[in-house]
Scaffold this motif. Structure first.
Motif, PDB file in Angstrom:
ATOM      1  N   PRO A 233      -7.018  23.777   1.152  1.00  0.00           N
ATOM      2  CA  PRO A 233      -7.371  24.926   1.829  1.00  0.00           C
ATOM      3  C   PRO A 233      -8.153  24.861   3.014  1.00  0.00           C
ATOM      4  CG  PRO A 233      -8.949  24.060   0.172  1.00  0.00           C
ATOM      5  CD  PRO A 233      -7.824  23.167   0.043  1.00  0.00           C
ATOM      6  N   ASP A 234      -8.024  23.800   3.534  1.00  0.00           N
ATOM      7  CA  ASP A 234      -8.482  23.371   5.066  1.00  0.00           C
ATOM      8  C   ASP A 234      -7.738  24.307   5.750  1.00  0.00           C
ATOM      9  OD1 ASP A 234      -9.519  22.488   7.297  1.00  0.00           O
ATOM     10  OD2 ASP A 234      -9.043  20.217   7.026  1.00  0.00           O
ATOM     11  N   PRO A 235      -8.592  25.146   6.688  1.00  0.00           N
ATOM     12  CA  PRO A 235      -7.878  26.143   7.599  1.00  0.00           C
ATOM     13  C   PRO A 235      -7.381  25.479   8.809  1.00  0.00           C
ATOM     14  CG  PRO A 235     -10.079  26.522   7.917  1.00  0.00           C
ATOM     15  CD  PRO A 235     -10.079  25.629   6.676  1.00  0.00           C
ATOM     16  N   THR A 236      -7.715  24.123   9.023  1.00  0.00           N
ATOM     17  CA  THR A 236      -7.202  23.402  10.316  1.00  0.00           C
ATOM     18  C   THR A 236      -6.036  22.680  10.002  1.00  0.00           C
ATOM     19  OG1 THR A 236      -8.482  21.536   9.619  1.00  0.00           O
ATOM     20  CG2 THR A 236      -9.557  23.095  11.183  1.00  0.00           C
ATOM     21  N   GLU A 237      -5.474  22.717   8.749  1.00  0.00           N
ATOM     22  CA  GLU A 237      -4.106  21.926   8.474  1.00  0.00           C
ATOM     23  C   GLU A 237      -3.169  22.932   8.915  1.00  0.00           C
ATOM     24  OE1 GLU A 237      -3.214  19.135   6.925  1.00  0.00           O
ATOM     25  OE2 GLU A 237      -5.202  18.435   7.082  1.00  0.00           O
ATOM     26  N   ARG A 238      -2.332  22.146   9.945  1.00  0.00           N
ATOM     27  CA  ARG A 238      -1.288  23.027  10.532  1.00  0.00           C
ATOM     28  C   ARG A 238      -0.497  23.823   9.520  1.00  0.00           C
ATOM     29  NH1 ARG A 238       3.966  21.839  12.207  1.00  0.00           N
ATOM     30  NH2 ARG A 238       4.737  22.965  14.088  1.00  0.00           N
ATOM     31  N   HIS A 239       0.316  23.331   8.734  1.00  0.00           N
ATOM     32  CA  HIS A 239       0.887  24.155   7.551  1.00  0.00           C
ATOM     33  C   HIS A 239       0.855  23.851   6.147  1.00  0.00           C
ATOM     34  CE1 HIS A 239       4.667  24.772  10.528  1.00  0.00           C
ATOM     35  NE2 HIS A 239       3.422  25.789  10.865  1.00  0.00           N
ATOM     36  N   THR A 240       0.085  24.679   5.564  1.00  0.00           N
ATOM     37  CA  THR A 240      -0.075  24.600   4.075  1.00  0.00           C
ATOM     38  C   THR A 240       0.508  25.815   3.214  1.00  0.00           C
ATOM     39  OG1 THR A 240      -2.421  25.582   3.815  1.00  0.00           O
ATOM     40  CG2 THR A 240      -2.274  23.192   4.259  1.00  0.00           C
ATOM     41  N   PHE A 241       0.402  25.851   1.937  1.00  0.00           N
ATOM     42  CA  PHE A 241       0.871  27.301   1.286  1.00  0.00           C
ATOM     43  C   PHE A 241       0.046  28.347   1.580  1.00  0.00           C
ATOM     44  CE2 PHE A 241       0.094  30.373  -1.958  1.00  0.00           C
ATOM     45  CZ  PHE A 241       1.737  30.527  -2.363  1.00  0.00           C
ATOM     46  N   TRP A 242      -1.373  28.074   1.933  1.00  0.00           N
ATOM     47  CA  TRP A 242      -2.407  29.249   2.476  1.00  0.00           C
ATOM     48  C   TRP A 242      -2.012  29.577   3.821  1.00  0.00           C
ATOM     49  CZ3 TRP A 242      -3.837  30.639  -2.167  1.00  0.00           C
ATOM     50  CH2 TRP A 242      -4.040  29.897  -2.968  1.00  0.00           C
ATOM     51  N   THR A 243      -1.878  28.731   4.716  1.00  0.00           N
ATOM     52  CA  THR A 243      -1.619  28.900   6.260  1.00  0.00           C
ATOM     53  C   THR A 243      -0.405  29.804   6.186  1.00  0.00           C
ATOM     54  OG1 THR A 243      -0.510  27.023   6.726  1.00  0.00           O
ATOM     55  CG2 THR A 243      -2.668  27.056   7.017  1.00  0.00           C
ATOM     56  N   LEU A 244       0.777  29.491   5.580  1.00  0.00           N
ATOM     57  CA  LEU A 244       2.000  30.158   5.495  1.00  0.00           C
ATOM     58  C   LEU A 244       2.115  31.365   4.604  1.00  0.00           C
ATOM     59  CD1 LEU A 244       4.139  26.788   5.688  1.00  0.00           C
ATOM     60  CD2 LEU A 244       3.940  28.233   7.424  1.00  0.00           C
ATOM     61  N   GLY A 245       1.554  31.103   3.222  1.00  0.00           N
ATOM     62  CA  GLY A 245       1.828  32.109   2.570  1.00  0.00           C
ATOM     63  C   GLY A 245       0.861  33.171   2.550  1.00  0.00           C
ATOM     64  N   VAL A 246      -0.252  33.152   2.994  1.00  0.00           N
ATOM     65  CA  VAL A 246      -1.268  34.109   3.220  1.00  0.00           C
ATOM     66  C   VAL A 246      -1.439  34.511   4.747  1.00  0.00           C
ATOM     67  CG1 VAL A 246      -3.648  34.819   2.924  1.00  0.00           C
ATOM     68  CG2 VAL A 246      -2.526  33.297   1.094  1.00  0.00           C
ATOM     69  N   GLY A 247      -1.684  33.293   5.543  1.00  0.00           N
ATOM     70  CA  GLY A 247      -1.827  33.783   7.205  1.00  0.00           C
ATOM     71  C   GLY A 247      -0.420  34.457   7.598  1.00  0.00           C
ATOM     72  N   GLY A 248       0.752  33.899   6.880  1.00  0.00           N
ATOM     73  CA  GLY A 248       1.942  34.396   7.413  1.00  0.00           C
ATOM     74  C   GLY A 248       2.131  35.943   6.994  1.00  0.00           C
TER      75      GLY A 248
END
Length: 609
Positions: A233-248
């Motif tokens: 869940p770390d928002p500073t990680e460049r690409h995770t499921f959350w950054t891509l699937g939700v932020g996307g």
């Protein structure tokens, strides 16, 4: 790059590339000389609102699938694995929400520019600020789109970079200026077919020359390029499921929900139903385009893992994609030309959409309201001049693009996150929160843009200079239990430096930019609206609010819902009983509001369609 390593085009390749440019020009000339001959702004900017869903959907795909994606996604997969593929999950909500929220609201208002909505909902000042923000966003992005294929081609083949930029830009300016939106959409259809053909040819030939599907799969598995579901869940990680699937999702909404280049295509459809269908038809094609790009990256990894080409390509992984293509297809006359045509098709489709949409918003939002007496002939001529002027400005921006240090994919998505996010927040504030007022909207947009550039510029300034990464290895070394224990003991006293304070704030993944900036606009706008006096129910223009809160807060008493302005005054004249009026050329909000009252209220959408 060493001239001895450069790949060269054959005569067949040059012919295929020339045919692409000639076909695009021919389509522009055809639409310039047929139909109404682009003599009205309605035909030039809105294609007479006569387009069917298939060409509109293909044009939507072409506008999104730029050369940035065709080069950037394979480079991303080659360097970091398939984690980026999870952005395909964001396509579901990223297209469903525009289809059932943004399209119904905007289409029924019968507007030409998405930013006319902001004047209907808030004020003229909000409309102008939204328009200027969009112009700034697209002018920067156009430079990236034009420069990317020219730079990559120059790095591998030695093509003169600025000659390529000029040819691409001038061809696009000509057919956009001559043929208007119809020419842009139909060239997009042709260019989409070329894009898919070029990518498919590279994947098929690449798999065959690398040793077959099983060999490619073995190498990418051994090289740890098949990524699992990363739920960090770390928002500073460049690409995770959350950054891509939700932020996307928020990135997709800023593109397919409120971006004028896409909204203009929805509004050019014959009916609202055709516009919604075109949005649905985009989904499978986008998934196919994403799959082809990711497979190209995997095949490239299987081909070059363990080999260092940075000395040949000036360290550019984006140029590496072109090198791979030319290397794979070198002995097959015509196929290198097909892929380069594919690449430039993507560039042409994106920048032609930008030219036309920029001309539209400048004409409809900045010029016509201040010169209401302008004749139709003069307005059309000025629209064409604007399209040409933005094309020349695009060439100037391409000159500045090479100063950016990130990959082209990351640069492009940062631009949309930093500028598209606040614009998305502005539209969401207007559509979903009836009590938001014009003062809150302006304050929210200002706060959103300030925070966006604060984080964006901060991430660039604080980015530490890193050494060039090692070439991807073909095999991940598995440690024995004893060796693992020794490594753990050796690292026991080492503390990995994690950014803290503002540095951590600046480390926010670029995929969260759109969401973060969108919520900044909404929260700031709501707070300022309450402090300055929320908008009253009777002051809200009918048809400009989507009844989201009324549905979500259905359990509240009617008196409280009315106090929260969850129900807005909407006309009740069925759309089927009236023919949509022609858009009146006026600079007054009262006339625009009068037009919207004749349309089917948003709240009745599900029962009417």
């Amino acid at each position: 790059m060493d001239p001895s390593d450069q790949k060269h085009f054959t005569l067949t390749d040059y012919v295929i590339f020339a045919v692409l440019l000639a076909a695009s020009l021919t389509i522009g000339l055809y639409h310039a000389l047929s139909g109404g001959r682009q003599r009205t702004t309605r035909e030039f900017l809105m294609a007479d609102r006569s387009m069917r869903c298939l060409p509109v959907s293909l044009s939507l795909i072409a506008s999104f699938q730029s050369a940035v994606a065709i080069i950037g996604v394979p480079a991303e997969i080659y360097n970091h694995g398939t984690q980026y593929w999870f952005i395909g999950c964001a396509y579901v909500l990223g297209l469903l929400i525009p289809a059932h929220v943004f399209i119904p609201v905007l289409y029924r208002l019968q507007i030409s520019s998405a930013y006319q909505y902001l004047e209907l909902r808030f004020s003229k000042a909000v409309r102008i600020c939204g328009t200027l923000t969009f112009i700034f966003q697209m002018v920067i992005y156009m430079g990236v789109c034009v420069y990317t294929p020219a730079f990559a081609l120059n790095a591998v083949t030695g093509f003169e970079i600025w000659g390529t930029v000029l040819v691409t830009g001038l061809v696009c300016i000509l057919y956009t200026t001559l043929g208007g939106l119809k020419a842009v959409i139909w060239t997009d259809v042709f260019q989409t077919v070329v894009m898919f053909a070029g990518q498919l040819a590279v994947v098929v030939v690449g798999v065959q020359q690398t040793g077959g599907v099983s060999e490619v799969w073995r190498k990418v598995q051994e090289g740890n390029r098949i990524s699992g579901l990363d739920l960090n869940p770390d928002p500073t990680e460049r690409h995770t499921f959350w950054t891509l699937g939700v932020g996307g999702v928020f990135l997709m909404l800023s593109l397919y929900g409120v971006n004028q280049a896409q909204v203009q295509r929805y509004l050019s459809s014959r009916t609202e139903r055709e516009a919604v269908r075109s949005c649905y038809m985009v989904f499978p094609a986008l998934q196919l385009a994403l799959a082809l790009s990711c497979m190209m990256g995997l095949v490239m990894f299987a081909r070059y893992c363990g080999k260092d080409h940075s000395d040949r390509l000036s360290g550019s992984s984006d140029a590496m994609v072109i090198y791979f293509v030319m290397d794979m297809l070198q002995g097959l006359p015509g196929l290198p030309g097909l892929f380069v045509a594919c690449l430039f098709s993507a560039a042409l489709s994106t920048i032609s959409s930008a030219f036309n949409s920029l001309a539209t918003v400048t004409m409809e939002d900045l010029i016509k309201p201040n010169f209401p007496a302008m004749t139709e002939a003069r307005a059309t001529l000025l629209s064409k001049a604007l399209a040409s002027s933005y094309g020349l400005l695009c060439l100037a921006m391409a000159y500045l693009t090479h100063l950016m240090g990130d990959s082209v994919l990351q640069v492009a998505l940062k631009i949309f996150g930093m500028v598209g996010g606040p614009i998305l927040g502005l539209f969401c504030l207007g559509m979903f929160f009836p009590w938001a007022n014009a003062t809150g909207a302006l304050a929210g947009l200002g706060a959103g843009l300030t925070v966006a550039f604060w984080v964006g510029i901060g991430s660039i300034v604080t980015r530490s200079s890193t050494t060039s990464p090692l070439p991807p290895a073909c095999r991940v070394v598995l440690l024995s239990d004893n060796m693992t224990t020794a490594v753990q003991m050796g690292l026991g006293n080492v503390t990995l430096s994690q950014p803290s304070g503002l540095r951590r704030f600046y480390s926010l993944s670029y995929m969260w930019y759109s969401a973060f900036n969108c919520f900044t606009v909404i929260l700031t706008g709501l707070i300022i609206s309450f402090l300055t006096g929320p908008m009253k129910e009777e002051d809200v223009t009918p048809g400009t609010v989507y009844p989201l809160l009324g549905t979500l807060l259905c359990f509240l008493p009617e008196r409280l819902k009315k106090k929260l302005c969850c129900v807005t005054p909407l006309g009740h004249t069925p759309a089927a009983q009236q023919s949509p009026p022609q858009h009146k050329e006026s600079n007054g909000r009262a006339v625009l509001q009068e037009e919207t009252q004749t349309f089917l209220p948003v709240v009745e959408y599900e029962t009417a369609v």
